[in-house]
Design an enzyme around this catalytic site. Structure first.
Site, mmCIF file in Angstrom:
data_model
loop_
_atom_site.group_PDB
_atom_site.id
_atom_site.type_symbol
_atom_site.label_atom_id
_atom_site.label_comp_id
_atom_site.label_asym_id
_atom_site.label_seq_id
_atom_site.Cartn_x
_atom_site.Cartn_y
_atom_site.Cartn_z
ATOM 1 N N HIS A 108 42.698 35.625 48.367
ATOM 2 C CA HIS A 108 41.388 35.514 49.009
ATOM 3 C C HIS A 108 41.112 34.054 49.333
ATOM 4 O O HIS A 108 41.781 33.146 48.825
ATOM 5 C CB HIS A 108 40.282 36.079 48.112
ATOM 6 C CG HIS A 108 40.297 35.586 46.697
ATOM 7 N ND1 HIS A 108 40.130 34.274 46.356
ATOM 8 C CD2 HIS A 108 40.470 36.250 45.531
ATOM 9 C CE1 HIS A 108 40.191 34.151 45.056
ATOM 10 N NE2 HIS A 108 40.404 35.326 44.518
HETATM 11 P P1 TYD Z 1 39.655 38.772 40.896
HETATM 12 O O1 TYD Z 1 38.831 38.085 41.924
HETATM 13 O O2 TYD Z 1 40.393 40.004 41.324
HETATM 14 O O3 TYD Z 1 40.682 37.768 40.219
HETATM 15 P P2 TYD Z 1 41.884 36.907 40.871
HETATM 16 O O4 TYD Z 1 41.310 36.186 42.035
HETATM 17 O O5 TYD Z 1 42.334 35.993 39.812
HETATM 18 O O6 TYD Z 1 42.967 37.843 41.250
HETATM 19 O O7 TYD Z 1 38.706 39.117 39.666
HETATM 20 C C1 TYD Z 1 39.063 40.020 38.632
HETATM 21 C C2 TYD Z 1 37.811 40.727 38.134
HETATM 22 O O8 TYD Z 1 36.913 39.819 37.517
HETATM 23 C C3 TYD Z 1 37.037 41.427 39.227
HETATM 24 O O9 TYD Z 1 36.538 42.639 38.712
HETATM 25 C C4 TYD Z 1 35.881 40.481 39.516
HETATM 26 C C5 TYD Z 1 35.657 39.818 38.181
HETATM 27 N N1 TYD Z 1 35.192 38.414 38.260
HETATM 28 C C6 TYD Z 1 33.932 38.095 37.796
HETATM 29 O O10 TYD Z 1 33.159 38.945 37.333
HETATM 30 N N2 TYD Z 1 33.543 36.778 37.843
HETATM 31 C C7 TYD Z 1 34.356 35.804 38.330
HETATM 32 O O11 TYD Z 1 33.964 34.609 38.356
HETATM 33 C C8 TYD Z 1 35.659 36.169 38.824
HETATM 34 C C9 TYD Z 1 36.590 35.117 39.383
HETATM 35 C C10 TYD Z 1 36.028 37.480 38.752
#
Ligand code: TYD
Length: 137
Positions: A53
Site C-alpha cells: 500500500h
Molecule cells: P496491515 O495494514 O494489513 O499491515 P501491513 O501493512 O504490515 O501488511 O494491518 C494489519 C491489521 O492491523 C489490519 O487489520 C489493520 C490493523 N492495523 C491497525 O489497527 N492499526 C495500525 O496502525 C495498523 C498499521 C494496522
C-alpha cells in the site's frame, strides 16, 4: 542501487557502554517528524509480502530491531528501489505517497514501524494501479 527521491537511510547513534547498546529515537530529532504511532511486525514467514500500500498522509521510519527484512519502495512514476534492513541502528525514512512492500523476513525479524499519524484506514491506497494513476492527476 536505484534511489527514490526523499526515501533515505537514517543511521542512528547507538549509546553503547560496557552494559550494551541503546538506540534512542526522539520525534523531530532522530526521527524527522512528530511520532504519533509505533507498531511492530514479527512472525511473518519468509514468503509473505506485507504492506502493499501507499499512504496519502503518513510518513514512516522502518527499523529491523532484530533480524532482517527488505522493503521495496515504488514512487508514483513507477521508479523502484529495495532497502535491506538488518541493523538495529539503521532505519529507512519513507515519505507519504510511496508504495511499500515488506518481504524476505528472517525468522527472528522484528520490524519496528514509526509513523507520523494515527491509524486512518482511509488514507491507505491499496491498489497499485490506482497509486500509479495518481501521476496523471
Ligand atoms: P496491515 O495494514 O494489513 O499491515 P501491513 O501493512 O504490515 O501488511 O494491518 C494489519 C491489521 O492491523 C489490519 O487489520 C489493520 C490493523 N492495523 C491497525 O489497527 N492499526 C495500525 O496502525 C495498523 C498499521 C494496522
Amino acid at each position: 542501487m536505484n534511489s527514490i527521491n526523499n526515501v533515505k537511510i537514517i543511521e542512528f547513534s547507538p549509546k553503547g557502554d560496557s552494559r550494551g547498546q541503546m538506540v534512542v529515537l526522539e520525534g523531530n530529532k532522530d526521527i524527522p517528524f512528530d511520532i504519533k504511532r509505533v507498531f511492530y511486525i514479527y512472525g511473518s514467514d519468509q514468503d509473505v509480502v506485507r504492506g502493499q500500500h501507499a499512504n496519502r498522509e503518513s510518513e514512516f521510519v522502518l527499523v529491523n530491531v532484530a533480524g532482517k527484512s527488505k522493503v521495496k519502495v515504488i514512487d508514483v512514476k513507477g521508479n523502484e528501489a529495495v532497502y535491506s534492513l538488518d541493523k538495529p541502528y539503521v532505519g529507512v525514512y519513507i515519505p507519504s505517497m510511496i508504495w511499500k512492500n515488506m518481504y524476505d523476513f528472517s525468522e527472528d525479524s522484528v520490524l519496528l514501524v514509526i509513523a507520523s499519524t494515527n491509524y486512518i484506514p482511509d488514507e491507505y491506497i491499496r491498489d497499485l494501479d490506482v497509486f500509479l494513476g495518481e501521476d496523471n492527476l
